[in-house]
Each structure stands twice: as structure tokens, then as C-alpha cells.
Write a protein that holds these residues in place. Structure first.
Motif, short mmCIF file in Angstrom:
data_model
loop_
_atom_site.label_atom_id
_atom_site.label_comp_id
_atom_site.label_asym_id
_atom_site.label_seq_id
_atom_site.Cartn_x
_atom_site.Cartn_y
_atom_site.Cartn_z
N HIS A 125 -0.91 -0.94 2.11
CA HIS A 125 -0.42 -1.45 3.87
C HIS A 125 0.19 0.58 3.89
O HIS A 125 0.65 0.95 2.91
CB HIS A 125 0.70 -2.40 3.55
CG HIS A 125 1.31 -2.47 5.22
ND1 HIS A 125 1.72 -1.69 5.59
CD2 HIS A 125 0.82 -3.44 5.85
CE1 HIS A 125 1.78 -2.11 6.96
NE2 HIS A 125 1.26 -2.89 7.05
N PRO A 126 -0.72 0.47 4.64
CA PRO A 126 -0.75 1.94 4.86
C PRO A 126 0.72 2.27 5.39
O PRO A 126 1.36 3.58 5.27
CB PRO A 126 -1.33 2.12 6.46
CG PRO A 126 -1.76 0.78 6.92
CD PRO A 126 -1.26 -0.07 5.86
N ASP A 127 1.71 1.45 6.43
CA ASP A 127 3.14 2.10 6.47
C ASP A 127 3.78 0.82 6.30
O ASP A 127 4.26 -0.49 7.80
CB ASP A 127 2.70 1.90 8.16
CG ASP A 127 4.11 2.51 8.73
OD1 ASP A 127 5.00 3.23 8.35
OD2 ASP A 127 4.21 2.82 10.19
N LEU A 128 4.02 0.06 5.25
CA LEU A 128 4.97 -0.73 5.10
C LEU A 128 6.23 -0.10 5.72
O LEU A 128 7.32 -0.08 4.30
CB LEU A 128 4.78 -1.34 3.82
CG LEU A 128 5.56 -3.52 3.90
CD1 LEU A 128 4.70 -4.33 4.09
CD2 LEU A 128 5.43 -3.77 2.14
N ARG A 129 6.87 -1.10 6.64
CA ARG A 129 8.61 -0.53 7.27
C ARG A 129 8.93 -2.13 7.49
O ARG A 129 7.87 -2.64 8.47
CB ARG A 129 8.28 0.20 7.36
CG ARG A 129 8.12 0.53 8.54
CD ARG A 129 8.21 2.47 9.11
NE ARG A 129 7.07 3.31 10.07
CZ ARG A 129 7.44 2.75 11.12
NH1 ARG A 129 8.23 2.30 11.73
NH2 ARG A 129 5.92 2.71 11.83
N ARG A 130 10.05 -2.07 7.79
CA ARG A 130 10.78 -2.90 8.26
C ARG A 130 10.28 -3.12 9.81
O ARG A 130 10.29 -1.77 10.73
CB ARG A 130 12.49 -3.12 8.80
CG ARG A 130 12.77 -3.67 7.21
CD ARG A 130 13.95 -3.81 6.69
NE ARG A 130 13.75 -5.23 6.99
CZ ARG A 130 15.09 -5.90 6.16
NH1 ARG A 130 15.36 -5.78 5.43
NH2 ARG A 130 14.98 -7.19 6.05
N MET A 131 10.15 -4.39 10.18
CA MET A 131 10.04 -4.31 12.23
C MET A 131 10.79 -4.20 13.16
O MET A 131 10.97 -3.84 14.29
CB MET A 131 8.75 -4.98 12.22
CG MET A 131 8.02 -5.71 14.13
SD MET A 131 6.96 -6.16 13.82
CE MET A 131 5.88 -5.00 13.19
#
Length: 160
Positions: A125-131
Motif C-alpha cells: 500500500h502506498p501510504d498505509l497509516r491510520r485514518m
């Protein structure tokens, strides 16, 4: 249309199609999680099928010991005006699925949400961080073992 989709998928991915379910007109394929990117790519690029829109992607906590989680993909063919559902099962001990953002860029947001709420990691995933939750929050609120009222002291609230 149903028969065409199923026969094409079974012909192209004989080992990856684990189960097919047709319930009230909704066609669902349970597929091997290691093949999800190739299957999505095939469904999108096949001229006859043309499943060009990922409408939604979400996680499900099945509350089972084996393959506890599912990732569900709702994919639509605008050309054929037809929708299918793909599911992959994910075990809690290996809570990783390949990202489909290379096939459907709109998966970016949905995969981040699923990661945040269920703790399912999307490889590549290009930017897997919490939402929604802070990065340091160690829990995933939509898991069935997360208490309804939260965990006292686990999240600092803003002062009034």
C-alpha cells in the motif's frame, strides 16, 4: 453474465477460486488471498467483463479462530451494469493481504480504513497509516473483542 464470469475465473484461476455463492442475485467469490491482485487485474482488464470500478472494500471480523477476518471487495462493471463481490479470508496470525491500489486506486482510502479499524495490513500500500485513530493507539475498534465502551485510559481525550 453469472456463468460467464464464473467460467472465466475458474479457467484463469482454477486453484484460487475457493467458493462461489449466488444469494438473491448477488454473486460472491471467495478467493485465495494470494491471488487477489491478479484476479482484480483480470476482472478489470478483460474486455468482455470490464469490472472497472471498485465501489467499496471493507473488513469483517468473523469471530472465528481460523481465518478470523475477511476483506470484502465490491466491484462493478459499468459496461455490463453488473456487480460482484470478492472475499478473501485472513488469519489473525498472518493478518496481511496484498493491496489492490495498483489496480483500483480508490482502494487506497478503503484499505487505510480497514487497516485502522481491523488491523489488517495491506502489503505494498502506498501510504498505509491510520485514518481515524491516533498512530500510537494500539487497538482496532471494529474487532469483535474490542469493548463497546472502549478501553479506559487507552485514548487521551482533548481537554475542554
Amino acid at each position: 453474465m453469472k456463468e460467464k464470469i464464473e467460467s472465466k475465473l475458474r479457467e484463469k484461476f482454477p486453484q484460487a477460486i475457493l467458493e462461489v455463492n449466488d444469494f438473491r442475485g448477488d454473486l460472491t467469490f471467495l478467493v485465495d488471498k494470494n491471488s487477489i491482485v491478479e484476479i482484480c487485474k483480470f476482472l478489470k482488464e478483460d474486455d468482455e467483463l470490464a469490472f472497472d470500478l471498485l465501489v467499496d472494500l471493507c473488513g469483517v471480523d468473523r469471530a472465528k479462530r481460523k481465518d478470523r477476518f475477511e476483506v470484502v471487495y465490491h466491484i462493478t462493471s459499468l459496461k455490463n451494469k453488473y456487480r460482484i463481490r470478492l472475499k478473501v479470508r485472513v488469519d489473525e496470525k498472518d493478518c496481511v493481504v496484498d493491496s489492490v491500489t495498483s489496480v483500483y486506486p480508490t482502494a487506497n482510502w478503503h484499505e487505510r480504513e480497514t487497516y485502522d479499524m481491523f488491523g489488517i495490513t495491506f502489503r505494498n500500500h502506498p501510504d498505509l497509516r491510520r485514518m481515524y485513530m491516533p498512530e500510537e493507539f494500539e487497538y482496532h475498534p471494529l474487532r469483535k473483542d474490542f469493548p463497546l465502551l472502549g478501553i479506559p485510559g487507552s485514548l487521551s481525550l482533548p481537554k475542554k
